[in-house]
Design an enzyme around this catalytic site. Structure first.
Site, PDB file in Angstrom:
ATOM      1  N   GLU B  60     -10.536  -0.124  -8.353  1.00 21.56           N
ATOM      2  CA  GLU B  60      -9.379   0.405  -9.653  1.00 21.56           C
ATOM      3  C   GLU B  60     -10.656   0.384 -10.524  1.00 21.56           C
ATOM      4  O   GLU B  60     -11.478   0.796 -11.520  1.00 21.56           O
ATOM      5  CB  GLU B  60      -8.492   0.440  -9.838  1.00 21.56           C
ATOM      6  N   HIS B 129       4.791  -0.349  -7.631  1.00 23.98           N
ATOM      7  CA  HIS B 129       5.137   0.691  -6.763  1.00 23.98           C
ATOM      8  C   HIS B 129       5.700   2.031  -7.628  1.00 23.98           C
ATOM      9  O   HIS B 129       5.064   3.502  -6.949  1.00 23.98           O
ATOM     10  CB  HIS B 129       4.539   0.830  -5.373  1.00 23.98           C
TER      11      HIS B 129
HETATM   12  C1  TPP Z   1      -5.122  -2.463  -6.302  1.00 26.90           C
HETATM   13  C2  TPP Z   1      -4.081  -1.296  -4.737  1.00 26.90           C
HETATM   14  N1  TPP Z   1      -4.861  -0.064  -4.746  1.00 26.90           N
HETATM   15  C3  TPP Z   1      -4.761   0.647  -3.916  1.00 26.90           C
HETATM   16  C4  TPP Z   1      -3.170  -0.334  -2.932  1.00 26.90           C
HETATM   17  C5  TPP Z   1      -4.124   1.046  -1.846  1.00 26.90           C
HETATM   18  N2  TPP Z   1      -3.439   0.587  -0.556  1.00 26.90           N
HETATM   19  C6  TPP Z   1      -2.429   0.334   0.077  1.00 26.90           C
HETATM   20  S1  TPP Z   1      -2.448  -0.887   1.394  1.00 26.90           S
HETATM   21  C7  TPP Z   1      -4.772  -0.388   1.181  1.00 26.90           C
HETATM   22  C8  TPP Z   1      -5.595  -0.873   2.634  1.00 26.90           C
HETATM   23  C9  TPP Z   1      -5.729  -2.665   2.463  1.00 26.90           C
HETATM   24  O1  TPP Z   1      -6.141  -2.551   3.689  1.00 26.90           O
HETATM   25  P1  TPP Z   1      -6.853  -4.433   3.916  1.00 26.90           P
HETATM   26  O2  TPP Z   1      -6.876  -5.372   2.759  1.00 26.90           O
HETATM   27  O3  TPP Z   1      -7.624  -4.597   4.927  1.00 26.90           O
HETATM   28  O4  TPP Z   1      -5.589  -4.462   4.724  1.00 26.90           O
HETATM   29  P2  TPP Z   1      -4.498  -4.245   5.778  1.00 26.90           P
HETATM   30  O5  TPP Z   1      -4.219  -2.319   5.529  1.00 26.90           O
HETATM   31  O6  TPP Z   1      -5.786  -3.772   6.722  1.00 26.90           O
HETATM   32  O7  TPP Z   1      -3.869  -5.177   6.449  1.00 26.90           O
HETATM   33  C10 TPP Z   1      -4.648   0.661   0.002  1.00 26.90           C
HETATM   34  C11 TPP Z   1      -5.726   1.571  -0.513  1.00 26.90           C
HETATM   35  C12 TPP Z   1      -3.043  -0.522  -3.788  1.00 26.90           C
HETATM   36  N3  TPP Z   1      -1.431  -1.180  -2.954  1.00 26.90           N
HETATM   37  N4  TPP Z   1      -2.932  -1.759  -4.265  1.00 26.90           N
END
Ligand code: TPP
Ligand code: TPP
Ligand code: MG
Ligand code: MG
Lengths: 325, 327, 325, 327
Positions: B60, B129
């Site tokens: 972000e 959140h």
């Molecule tokens: C700073 C931030 N940006 C966006 C999000 C929304 N978000 C939650 S999980 C996610 C994807 C994360 O993927 P990964 O790190 O690969 O973990 P996985 O879900 O595959 O276990 C996103 C974009 C968030 N929680 N925090």
């Protein structure tokens, strides 16, 4: 240096079964609207946390992101406390105040359950800092996803850990996707592990569908850290069978891809290894699976019947006044 | 007029502005191939292509800053935060770079950027959140902040924001994405000015100032109060900054009583600022102290009942209105 | 593809002299309290920006941190406008509203002057994004210090630039210190340039005290970028003779170290090269130096005599209303 | 009592707490070898060694988070931001992780951390370096915020902050670092409770609520007004959160007139919150509308005169006091 007690592999297999069955129930209860908010399932990735836990001490520090049910269960948090948390009950591991993304269990050295991507990585470095500050020989195990490595907090944390030579293993659970974004669309690298080089942190790739490989690699790294404090990075290749969260149909990937990984299922794989070696019969396996299912069903009942935190008590959870925890 | 959802309204606004001006592009997490985490950008990748609808890594701070830089040379970025809770990791770019550039450069570089996404508590997402960020951003000089509550306002305000030559935050309400309302047909240009409140319901006994997620609560309460012969006037701010003081003062000049219902935290919340302006400017019009209904001053709990108890809600608003009416 | 016009080396030497003399005057005027706030001098690093500018087009984008006087002057901002900005006058390059750390000059494609460490690196990536978006063959030149590479914004920006293959050169002016912190105390790497590998961005080390080496390296990289858009990273090794800012005695380093670098002075070095090659006489050099000094003195007079922005006008600089810029 | 500077007072507080509790450590940019960017930590590295006085890279988000993590297992970090303007890049750690952990973990993990450093405009540092962050942080549930204005308050509040079991922000005033005041001798334990305001000057005609950099302004103005027979009572908040409502109300019950002079921005500033609480709780005590003196709602310009015009200052305060007195 306190030795790492050997964990029986059959026991670890049942742990993977417990996680699997717990997540299946959670999914069902979410659909039945007993669970609210976001809910991210760990199905498919069980060998990562189980293999890690099998290789470390119960007093080592564990911290992870929001896909955290498996980590709490592996750490020793009861299925009851986990399910109750999802139900938002006072008997939950976070008293129903944290929810699926915020599982905490101080007694079992589970430091969360953190929902802002990568924001827990600096916290993990702080846990490792405290270990070195106190001259202990614990290790901090910091789990995060492939999507977390492009956050500034990840970068700052790794540099700090390397600079101060802190006892921490950065465990990247690379399940190939961050929501709908594949690693190649998020990261300007052929392989994630290469990023560790940018901090002079030793890194290795591990097969996250293979319990034994994860366990042995983590044991080796943790051992070296206990001897002389330093950070390490493991890119653990794994896969999530379900969508990102309960609301994600995962239409960004093919059935074929999913099937390919299912054939490599960590539970089937360890079961086969143990059976081949005569350490496990089909009857025993069915019994273990039956037990896992019963434990989870009992957890649902427990959660159902548990009370919620009374509103009047909420204010006690804003500021600590010496009374609690 | 036709009835569409708040989500569709935002989608139309994006499509129309992308169509109108090739300098406009949309960037954020999952906005393109995934069609938007909340499907607000559905179909845009197909229609405008990957050059203008751009997926990002989870960075972000990085892509918010990218947007500000692109705006320095005349592009008009629309930066989506999956939710404004995640804008906190990009806080420095939003409050330091975007709004200060014009002043710091002696007027050489204005920043025509739009930051948008859902803001405020949704449902049981927990403390990390559920941030309502309007009071943070409204307190920053150089930023503009709007908070649409209806599909029509959502479309009209977002389009205006994209055309504004300054940084504008469009704080959407996730819980309203699927709500419906009447909106002008696509062929009619719909632009709603920033800084203009809207009286969503006329009344004579008490003024209820609201915005975003608290507007439907206020309207529901107004209907309910009518049965008890209390006539509430519902003033939807629509924009937090610039703030439409006049609309608020005019209503109070009629009712002499006011309740402010906001979705942010109480300490230094939007309602505090409005309260200050009211008592400073029309002190003598007030027949009773101003009362605010906001979140409780506690981190958001996950448990559903506790969350409800922390949020501003109809019961609390009814009680507040009665308090100012019978004071 | 518009060619890069060859810049005469003697002209570039005078530019380095102008920067040097400007900074000396700024220092003196700061002590005389004609200049307020923080003031960071570029003395010793002149060859970095001068060499870079000599290798690029006047319509390429330049952006840097708060040690920005040299960058504005090199870009073509007049000494008058720069000095007036330090004096806080309306005739300053930022109308006296930005100050030493916030020099801007739209006409000369100088995009600041940014005082939050590394927060301008994402802006630079945005400038590069706009270039590619519009299909232009410009290059963005993003300058930053060695201390900036441990900020999250640096990390996110480099990954984005690499992922989108944007036309940008990340120019790290490694002057060995971030305030009182030496690179080895801030960064877990043997050499800074290695960090670029973590993003799959090609990186090279350049001698920042050698005008010709900087110019030729930047020319080569910029040329390759104009042919096919991509990011690049240059670790330019240099040294600041003065303290971090006017208030820093720089007691964290030895006189010897400083003297060592002074012997390697970029101005002396280019002068010697040119003299050896018969392109410059001592008389000519003295004349150029005299001119530089005169220009700067005139700038002080200009700044002194310039008006300040009237208070009533301040509100015009909060929101752009279509009237200005 | 002896006279020391605000800087020395902070330095003593740090030394005493480091001495008292081995779980306390100080971390930040240039705090150790450089002896602190503003020399607040002078001598501490020599006295307590590199294990407890720790220099960091320029990674505010990283080391702020490191502190929160260390606090989860019982250490008591003191995190120095070179200035709170730089805390904006660590905003998520300060507003999301530190204050939410206790609630999210169901009371298992409290975070005994202190974030400290200079806050608010200094002198001609420009828009990016002049942030007053008190209203941001005070609006976050789970945080505590104090703003000492004198050497004595600085020492007593910082020591209390370090001993508090929750995240506390000590917002220091750079412009006051060299100011002097009487403080108890080192052998006397000096602890000033959070949430207790201090009447810095008694008066009967008007209450002036102030804190941090606005306290000396208010005292200067009070002296000046005395000559015009206006007796101003100066209430130094000392803590923004928790807020000492009672002290404010008690003073107004005497004077019936109040001016709030704050160093932050006007929109949703600290004064807005105080104003809301006054009119809500003691509406009838007010003989005139509450007036606030704050920064103008513009990014901070570099030019000295313009900066002065943007800041709250004595002239503005005098005018405001007269306005409420002759209203
Ligand atoms: C700073 C931030 N940006 C966006 C999000 C929304 N978000 C939650 S999980 C996610 C994807 C994360 O993927 P990964 O790190 O690969 O973990 P996985 O879900 O595959 O276990 C996103 C974009 C968030 N929680 N925090
Ligand atoms: C985010 C942030 N943290 C801290 C500071 C204070 N600060 C200003 S310059 C500086 C050192 C930067 O050193 P470097 O990047 O090497 O640049 P140099 O001064 O050597 O040119 C610091 C810590 C800041 N401006 N921004
Ligand atoms: Mg993933
Ligand atoms: Mg440097």
């Amino acid at each position: 240096m306190q030795p790492v007690e050997q964990r029986d592999e059959v026991e670890m297999l049942s742990l993977m079964l417990l996680i699997r069955r717990f997540e299946e129930r959670a999914s069902q209860q979410y659909q039945a609207q007993k669970i609210g908010g976001f809910c991210h399932l760990y199905i498919g990735q069980e060998a990562v946390v189980t293999g890690t836990i099998a290789a470390v001490r119960s007093d080592d520090y564990v911290i992870t992101a929001y896909r955290d049910h498996g980590h709490a269960l592996a750490r020793g948090t009861s299925a009851n406390a986990c399910m109750a948390e999802l139900f938002g009950k006072e008997t939950g591991c976070s008293r129903g105040l944290g929810g699926s993304m915020h599982f905490f269990d101080k007694k079992h050295h589970m430091y969360g359950g953190h929902a802002i991507v990568a924001a827990h990585v600096p916290l993990a470095v702080g846990l490792a800092f405290a270990i070195k500050y106190r001259g202990e020989d614990r290790v901090t195990l910091c789990f995060f996803g492939d999507g977390a490595i492009n956050q500034g907090s990840f970068h700052e944390a790794l540099n700090l850990a390397a600079l101060y030579r802190l006892p921490i293993i950065f465990i990247c659970e690379n399940n190939l996707f961050a929501m709908g974004t594949s690693v190649k669309r998020s990261t300007s690298l052929k392989q994630i592990v290469d990023r560790a080089e940018g901090y002079d942190i030793p890194g290795e790739i591990v097969d996250g569908m293979n319990f034994r490989e994860v366990r042995d690699k983590v044991a080796e790294v943790a051992d070296s850290i206990r001897k002389e404090s330093h950070p390490a990075f493991l890119e653990v290749r794994t896969y999530r069978y379900r969508g990102h969260s309960m609301s994600d149909p995962a239409s960004y990937r093919t059935k074929e891809e999913l099937e390919k990984y299912r054939l490599d299922d960590p539970i089937i794989r360890l079961r086969a290894q143990l059976t081949r070696e005569g350490k496990l019969t089909n009857e025993r396996f069915d019994l273990l699976d039956k037990r896992a299912k019963e434990t989870v069903l009992a957890a649902v009942k427990f959660a159902e019947e548990s009370p919620e935190l009374p509103v009047e008590k909420l204010r006690d959870y804003v500021y600590f006044n010496g009374a609690k925890s | 007029m036709r009835e569409i959802t708040y989500r569709q309204a935002l989608n139309e606004a994006l499509a129309e502005e992308l169509e109108r001006d090739s300098n406009v592009f949309l960037m954020g997490e999952e906005v393109a191939e995934y069609q938007g985490a909340y499907k607000v950008s559905a179909g845009l990748l197909q229609r405008f292509g990957p050059k203008r609808i751009i997926d990002t890594p989870i960075s972000e701070n990085g892509f918010a800053g990218l947007g500000v830089g692109a705006a320095m040379v005349g592009l008009r970025p629309i930066i989506e935060f999956m939710t404004f809770s995640f804008s906190l990791v990009a806080f420095d770019q939003v409050v330091n770079n975007a709004p200060n550039m014009f002043m710091m450069s002696g007027g050489q570089f204005n920043i025509p950027i739009t930051f948008r996404g859902p803001n405020g508590p949704a449902h049981q997402l927990g403390a990390t959140h559920s941030h309502a960020t309007e009071n943070f951003y409204a307190s920053v000089p150089g930023l503009k902040v709007c908070t649409p509550a209806t599909p029509r306002d959502a479309k009209g305000l977002l389009k205006t924001a994209v055309r504004d030559d300054n940084p504008v935050l469009v704080l959407e309400a996730e819980l309203l994405y699927s709500s419906k309302g009447m909106v002008e047909p696509p062929d009619e240009e719909l632009l709603i000015p920033l800084g203009k409140a809207d009286v969503k319901r006329e009344g004579s006994d008490v003024t209820v100032v609201c915005y975003a997620q608290t507007v439907p609560i206020a309207l529901k309460v107004a209907a309910q109060l009518e049965e008890e012969d209390i006539s509430a006037e519902i003033v939807d701010l629509r924009s937090i900054k610039p703030l439409d003081e006049k609309a608020i003062f005019d209503s109070i000049a009629k009712t002499h009583r006011v309740v402010i219902v906001e979705q942010d935290h109480p300490f230094c919340g939007v309602g505090a600022e409005i309260c200050y302006r009211i008592q400073k400017n029309i002190f003598d019009e007030l027949d009773a102290p101003i009362i605010r209904v906001s979140q409780e001053d506690v981190p958001m709990p996950y448990n559903e009942d506790l969350e409800h108890a922390v949020l501003p809600n109809a019961e609390k608003l009814v009680a507040a209105v009665k308090q100012v009416c019978y004071a």
